[in-house]
Design an enzyme around this catalytic site. Structure first.
Site, mmCIF file in Angstrom:
data_model
loop_
_atom_site.group_PDB
_atom_site.id
_atom_site.type_symbol
_atom_site.label_atom_id
_atom_site.label_comp_id
_atom_site.label_asym_id
_atom_site.label_seq_id
_atom_site.Cartn_x
_atom_site.Cartn_y
_atom_site.Cartn_z
ATOM 1 N N LYS A 1 49.566 39.112 39.511
ATOM 2 C CA LYS A 1 50.242 40.064 38.619
ATOM 3 C C LYS A 1 50.384 41.440 39.260
ATOM 4 O O LYS A 1 51.428 42.046 39.240
ATOM 5 C CB LYS A 1 49.484 40.155 37.290
ATOM 6 C CG LYS A 1 49.747 38.935 36.436
ATOM 7 C CD LYS A 1 49.612 39.215 34.945
ATOM 8 C CE LYS A 1 49.965 37.986 34.133
ATOM 9 N NZ LYS A 1 48.914 36.944 34.154
ATOM 10 N N ARG B 1 36.181 25.386 47.293
ATOM 11 C CA ARG B 1 34.872 25.892 47.719
ATOM 12 C C ARG B 1 33.778 25.439 46.765
ATOM 13 O O ARG B 1 32.899 24.682 47.133
ATOM 14 C CB ARG B 1 34.902 27.426 47.794
ATOM 15 C CG ARG B 1 35.867 27.978 48.819
ATOM 16 C CD ARG B 1 36.240 29.394 48.522
ATOM 17 N NE ARG B 1 36.801 29.505 47.185
ATOM 18 C CZ ARG B 1 37.114 30.623 46.567
ATOM 19 N NH1 ARG B 1 36.878 31.765 47.147
ATOM 20 N NH2 ARG B 1 37.642 30.613 45.361
ATOM 21 N N SER C 1 40.115 36.371 48.535
ATOM 22 C CA SER C 1 40.929 37.590 48.623
ATOM 23 C C SER C 1 40.459 38.610 47.601
ATOM 24 O O SER C 1 40.486 39.824 47.850
ATOM 25 C CB SER C 1 42.403 37.259 48.376
ATOM 26 O OG SER C 1 42.861 36.341 49.320
#
Ligand code: PNS
Length: 172
Positions: A50, A102, A140
């Site tokens: 977003k 993960r 990230s």
């Protein structure tokens, strides 16, 4: 299921994501995918974040530079896509999507995405790869949080990304 499609080795795979920005965890997945497929398209989604830190063009440039830094550019393309991943994969005549997984907490979202994509494009399979455990905690989001709080997450991202995070901080 069309069995014919699974008798030949799929030589092309798409690795989609936000890559805002690319980390060593993503590069680890690219290296693993490169052992399984002849060609990989790293595809940056226009829609997924977003409030991105980097524009799609900057993310693509950082991916290209990171691939060069890591000597990973053979057989790897960088692209972006608008809209549905299933439509993009159809357009590329690609039957395989790569995702990194993960923790068990990734699983719920990934399963939902894989099954949705299967409805939208039944011939496509999602292949999950696990990064080296040294990258397992990396994302990230964590990288952006560290950068936003004044540190350069140099251990977690390629040099070009660390540089880009530093210069972004300088202009904010
Ligand atoms: O790196 P991310 O943010 O986990 O990647 C998510 C991404 C880009 C792969 C996903 O949001 C996506 O495929 N978006 C495109 C829209 C789409 O196809 N949605 C339906 C499947 S959930």
């Amino acid at each position: 299921m069309n069995q014919k499609q699974f008798k030949r080795r799929p030589s092309l795979a798409i690795y989609p994501g936000s890559f805002d920005p690319i980390t060593y965890g993503h590069l680890d997945i690219v290296a693993r995918a490169g052992r399984l497929f002849d060609r990989i398209i790293i595809a940056v989604s226009h829609a997924s974040v977003k409030q991105p830190m980097f524009s799609v063009e900057d993310r693509m440039d950082l991916i290209r530079e990171s691939l060069r830094e890591s000597n990973l550019n053979k057989g790897i393309e960088v692209d972006s896509f608008q809209g549905l991943l299933a439509d993009y994969a159809k357009k590329k005549s690609c039957f395989v999507v790569i995702r990194g997984i993960r923790f068990i907490s990734d699983f719920e979202y990934e399963l939902q995405m894989a099954l949705t994509n299967r409805h939208l494009y039944p011939d496509m399979e999602t292949v999950y790869l696990m990064p080296d455990e040294k990258h397992i905690y990396l994302s990230s989001t964590i990288v952006k949080e560290i950068a936003g709080l004044g540190q350069t997450p140099a251990k977690f991202v390629p040099r070009c990304v660390a540089r880009a995070l530093r210069s972004l901080r300088a202009v904010i």
